[in-house]
Motif scaffolding. Structure first.
Motif, PDB file in Angstrom:
ATOM      1  N   THR A  81      -7.217-103.469  47.821  1.00 54.28           N
ATOM      2  CA  THR A  81      -5.943-103.693  47.147  1.00 54.28           C
ATOM      3  C   THR A  81      -4.774-103.327  48.059  1.00 54.28           C
ATOM      4  OG1 THR A  81      -6.993-103.194  45.031  1.00 54.28           O
ATOM      5  CG2 THR A  81      -4.603-103.106  45.092  1.00 54.28           C
ATOM      6  N   ALA A  82      -4.886-102.216  48.773  1.00 55.08           N
ATOM      7  CA  ALA A  82      -3.817-101.788  49.679  1.00 55.08           C
ATOM      8  C   ALA A  82      -3.624-102.782  50.816  1.00 55.08           C
ATOM      9  CB  ALA A  82      -4.121-100.397  50.229  1.00 55.08           C
ATOM     10  N   ARG A  83      -4.721-103.280  51.364  1.00 53.05           N
ATOM     11  CA  ARG A  83      -4.600-104.272  52.446  1.00 53.05           C
ATOM     12  C   ARG A  83      -3.951-105.552  51.959  1.00 53.05           C
ATOM     13  NH1 ARG A  83     -10.469-103.136  54.743  1.00 53.05           N
ATOM     14  NH2 ARG A  83      -9.969-101.395  56.101  1.00 53.05           N
ATOM     15  N   ALA A  84      -4.350-106.001  50.768  1.00 50.55           N
ATOM     16  CA  ALA A  84      -3.746-107.212  50.210  1.00 50.55           C
ATOM     17  C   ALA A  84      -2.260-107.000  49.968  1.00 50.55           C
ATOM     18  CB  ALA A  84      -4.450-107.608  48.916  1.00 50.55           C
ATOM     19  N   PHE A  85      -1.888-105.829  49.438  1.00 54.66           N
ATOM     20  CA  PHE A  85      -0.476-105.526  49.213  1.00 54.66           C
ATOM     21  C   PHE A  85       0.289-105.495  50.524  1.00 54.66           C
ATOM     22  CE2 PHE A  85       3.007-102.454  48.840  1.00 54.66           C
ATOM     23  CZ  PHE A  85       3.763-103.077  47.855  1.00 54.66           C
ATOM     24  N   SER A  86      -0.290-104.892  51.555  1.00 53.20           N
ATOM     25  CA  SER A  86       0.419-104.798  52.835  1.00 53.20           C
ATOM     26  C   SER A  86       0.569-106.166  53.505  1.00 53.20           C
ATOM     27  CB  SER A  86      -0.281-103.821  53.773  1.00 53.20           C
ATOM     28  OG  SER A  86      -1.515-104.335  54.211  1.00 53.20           O
ATOM     29  N   ARG A  87      -0.390-107.072  53.261  1.00 47.51           N
ATOM     30  CA  ARG A  87      -0.242-108.432  53.795  1.00 47.51           C
ATOM     31  C   ARG A  87       0.853-109.195  53.057  1.00 47.51           C
ATOM     32  NH1 ARG A  87      -5.586-109.379  52.792  1.00 47.51           N
ATOM     33  NH2 ARG A  87      -6.779-108.070  54.171  1.00 47.51           N
ATOM     34  N   GLN A  88       0.937-108.995  51.747  1.00 49.04           N
ATOM     35  CA  GLN A  88       1.923-109.722  50.950  1.00 49.04           C
ATOM     36  C   GLN A  88       3.323-109.121  51.069  1.00 49.04           C
ATOM     37  OE1 GLN A  88       0.335-109.547  47.012  1.00 49.04           O
ATOM     38  NE2 GLN A  88      -1.250-111.087  47.401  1.00 49.04           N
ATOM     39  N   ASN A  89       3.412-107.814  51.236  1.00 45.38           N
ATOM     40  CA  ASN A  89       4.698-107.132  51.247  1.00 45.38           C
ATOM     41  C   ASN A  89       4.695-106.036  52.312  1.00 45.38           C
ATOM     42  OD1 ASN A  89       7.142-106.020  50.654  1.00 45.38           O
ATOM     43  ND2 ASN A  89       6.703-105.594  48.501  1.00 45.38           N
ATOM     44  N   PRO A  90       4.836-106.410  53.582  1.00 50.52           N
ATOM     45  CA  PRO A  90       4.761-105.392  54.646  1.00 50.52           C
ATOM     46  C   PRO A  90       5.900-104.370  54.584  1.00 50.52           C
ATOM     47  CG  PRO A  90       5.224-107.563  55.570  1.00 50.52           C
ATOM     48  CD  PRO A  90       4.987-107.753  54.116  1.00 50.52           C
ATOM     49  N   VAL A  91       7.079-104.786  54.162  1.00 53.42           N
ATOM     50  CA  VAL A  91       8.204-103.845  54.081  1.00 53.42           C
ATOM     51  C   VAL A  91       7.940-102.820  52.981  1.00 53.42           C
ATOM     52  CG1 VAL A  91      10.671-103.641  53.607  1.00 53.42           C
ATOM     53  CG2 VAL A  91       9.836-105.536  54.994  1.00 53.42           C
ATOM     54  N   GLY A  92       7.450-103.275  51.851  1.00 56.38           N
ATOM     55  CA  GLY A  92       7.126-102.364  50.755  1.00 56.38           C
ATOM     56  C   GLY A  92       6.030-101.392  51.136  1.00 56.38           C
ATOM     57  N   ALA A  93       5.023-101.891  51.849  1.00 59.71           N
ATOM     58  CA  ALA A  93       3.927-101.023  52.285  1.00 59.71           C
ATOM     59  C   ALA A  93       4.438 -99.960  53.256  1.00 59.71           C
ATOM     60  CB  ALA A  93       2.823-101.849  52.927  1.00 59.71           C
ATOM     61  N   THR A  94       5.314-100.370  54.157  1.00 62.81           N
ATOM     62  CA  THR A  94       5.889 -99.412  55.098  1.00 62.81           C
ATOM     63  C   THR A  94       6.711 -98.368  54.363  1.00 62.81           C
ATOM     64  OG1 THR A  94       5.967-101.126  56.799  1.00 62.81           O
ATOM     65  CG2 THR A  94       7.331 -99.185  57.161  1.00 62.81           C
ATOM     66  N   ALA A  95       7.477 -98.807  53.366  1.00 64.62           N
ATOM     67  CA  ALA A  95       8.293 -97.866  52.587  1.00 64.62           C
ATOM     68  C   ALA A  95       7.410 -96.865  51.841  1.00 64.62           C
ATOM     69  CB  ALA A  95       9.171 -98.633  51.605  1.00 64.62           C
ATOM     70  N   ILE A  96       6.294 -97.326  51.306  1.00 58.51           N
ATOM     71  CA  ILE A  96       5.377 -96.429  50.599  1.00 58.51           C
ATOM     72  C   ILE A  96       4.783 -95.399  51.553  1.00 58.51           C
ATOM     73  CG2 ILE A  96       3.144 -96.340  49.424  1.00 58.51           C
ATOM     74  CD1 ILE A  96       3.946 -98.957  48.036  1.00 58.51           C
ATOM     75  N   VAL A  97       4.399 -95.838  52.750  1.00 58.77           N
ATOM     76  CA  VAL A  97       3.833 -94.912  53.741  1.00 58.77           C
ATOM     77  C   VAL A  97       4.867 -93.876  54.160  1.00 58.77           C
ATOM     78  CG1 VAL A  97       2.954 -94.760  56.104  1.00 58.77           C
ATOM     79  CG2 VAL A  97       2.074 -96.513  54.567  1.00 58.77           C
ATOM     80  N   VAL A  98       6.093 -94.322  54.396  1.00 60.45           N
ATOM     81  CA  VAL A  98       7.159 -93.389  54.800  1.00 60.45           C
ATOM     82  C   VAL A  98       7.446 -92.392  53.678  1.00 60.45           C
ATOM     83  CG1 VAL A  98       9.622 -93.228  55.367  1.00 60.45           C
ATOM     84  CG2 VAL A  98       8.185 -94.926  56.501  1.00 60.45           C
ATOM     85  N   ALA A  99       7.515 -92.883  52.442  1.00 54.30           N
ATOM     86  CA  ALA A  99       7.771 -91.996  51.310  1.00 54.30           C
ATOM     87  C   ALA A  99       6.632 -90.987  51.142  1.00 54.30           C
ATOM     88  CB  ALA A  99       7.942 -92.815  50.031  1.00 54.30           C
ATOM     89  N   GLY A 100       5.401 -91.433  51.312  1.00 53.96           N
ATOM     90  CA  GLY A 100       4.262 -90.528  51.218  1.00 53.96           C
ATOM     91  C   GLY A 100       4.286 -89.469  52.303  1.00 53.96           C
ATOM     92  N   ALA A 101       4.584 -89.886  53.528  1.00 50.71           N
ATOM     93  CA  ALA A 101       4.650 -88.927  54.637  1.00 50.71           C
ATOM     94  C   ALA A 101       5.783 -87.924  54.417  1.00 50.71           C
ATOM     95  CB  ALA A 101       4.841 -89.672  55.951  1.00 50.71           C
TER      96      ALA A 101
END
Length: 90
Positions: A54-74
């Motif tokens: 699910t995470a890989r599919a989300f990151s393929r569809q929305n790379p900016v959102g995935a990056t924002a989630i990773v930054v927020a988590g870190a």
């Protein structure tokens, strides 16, 4: 033409008339069901695989959102560690 439907491991096949064979089939199905429910490592592995997919599919569809989630988590983890160290050193 006899097309038999495959029976799951946790089910008892229909049409068993012999009581001994039926009891054996029920015991086998019960043990299989217990194994499926109690096998926590396999269940965790399947859930992890699903989450990764699910995470890989989300990151393929929305790379900016995935990056924002990773930054927020870190950032959250960093803030948590910082607050723990600060509280410990005071």
């Amino acid at each position: 033409m006899s097309s038999e439907v495959p029976v799951p491991r946790t089910a008892v096949p229909l049409g068993i008339t012999d009581p001994v064979e039926r009891a054996r089939a029920e015991l086998k199905a019960t043990l299989a069901a217990i194994e499926v429910k109690a096998n926590v490592p396999r269940r965790v592995e399947r859930a992890t695989t699903r989450a990764r997919r699910t995470a890989r599919a989300f990151s393929r569809q929305n790379p900016v959102g995935a990056t924002a989630i990773v930054v927020a988590g870190a950032t959250a983890v960093g803030a948590l560690v910082w607050s723990i160290v600060r509280a410990y050193t005071r």
